[in-house]
Design a protein around this motif. Sequence first.
Motif: not given
Length: 486
Positions: A458-463, A477-478
């Motif tokens: 699971i990838w959480l991409i910051t601003d 999942a991103c």
Amino acid sequence: MTQVAGRSRHAPVRPVVDLADRRALLACQVDDPEVAEEGRRLKEAALLDFGVKDSVVSSWLFAKCHYQIPTAAVDTAAVVATGDGSCLLLYNPEFFVAIGASGVRFVLFHEARHLIHRHLYVEEELRADPVFDLAAEVAINHVALIRLGRTELPTRAVPDGEGGTRREPVGVDPREVHRMYQTDLREQNLQPLSYEDFTVTDLTIYGELKRMRNPPVPPVLCVHMGAGGDGDGQNGVPMDPETVSSVVDRTLAELMRRALRGEELAREELLTLADRSADGGKRLERMWGRMGLGALRGETQRTRRVEWWRRWLHDVLASKLREGERLIYPKKQGAVLLALGHDPMLSRRGAERTKVVVVALDTSGSMPQEVVDWITSLVGRTEGVESHWLSFDGTVMPFAPGERVHGGGGTSFQAVVDYVEGRLAVNGRRFEESADAVIMVTDGYAPAVTPERPDRWIWLITDGGDDWPERHDPPMACHRVVTGDS
């Protein structure tokens, strides 16, 4: 009677080939290889148009159909949902060639919306009512005509009985059904709705058709509406409810993600779909609420602030950590207990073990502290979960929540992959667990990687980051973390 192609609903014919048997389907081919190739080309062109301009939901639904099989076992086209969790798109190349490129787009859009209908309107009373089948055909084709910019249904040539051919419409014409509805109600001295009001929602169409003395239950275009259209897998197209639910849920979630990220086509299609399912009951209302429809419409909740990425991570993480065991009712033991006057008990099947979650924080750049704090609280309060925390830049540095993390030199996703998969030792120790989920919090700027189990990442991409994982093959999942989303 409304004209369509196909068999009568009331004269079901059992398919010759098991429509879940991929080998049998592939063996049942059209005679002309050039027709087969042209049918495949038309199918591919239609799917490309869906993703570019026509329908994001159709594009993503068919992306979930990992098997797309040309076969003469179906007369037209159908989507099969089997009990193993997979979907198949079946299509007859001769039929696709007969209706041309725009007709193929129409038919594939129609098939995609049928899966959506089956997911949204799950009440058995509706699905067993042939009038609801007709309402679904009217609703889907009405939307298809508008979205695909058509004024008429597709047509194909059929024998005219005199040695020639004539063009026959493919599918139920919503305007013809409306004309029949108007005639029926006026004969009853009732006031019919205009076409615009008749087609405002799917359930409006159904309700108005039920006012007719003789609703025109038609022959059918769709294979799945014919013999065994209940999806029992014996007389008609296999339509496993759990598979349909899973595929459609994932498709709608992706559509919502794209809409919330500003993709206008996705936003418009999702809002239209939600509006058309209005008055569908509390279940649908809750479903759209969980997905964040209020945020998409710009409706602010007064009592609490909900960030979309948090809801998304919570749902995705829960899906990857769901129990691998199931409760069962032991029939023999239950019968004995009942005979003795005791309440029967459920027993568990399958080994129970603690789930393992790895959370990896990219420390090569700025990391919003509120993101870290919330993930810590989410994993920390999840029962039956063993969490492992990593910080990383060019190397991997395990840490415990509350400890200071260090970093700043380069970024290597591969180092995290190698450590989690047990190939890389840190401080002389290897990671010996099997991770059920790996949460990567990063700006995404580093060479792409392909883990052994991409479905667990699971990838959480910051601003301002690069959301390459969702474009990767296979996609992972991103979601982009935009602090302040509401």
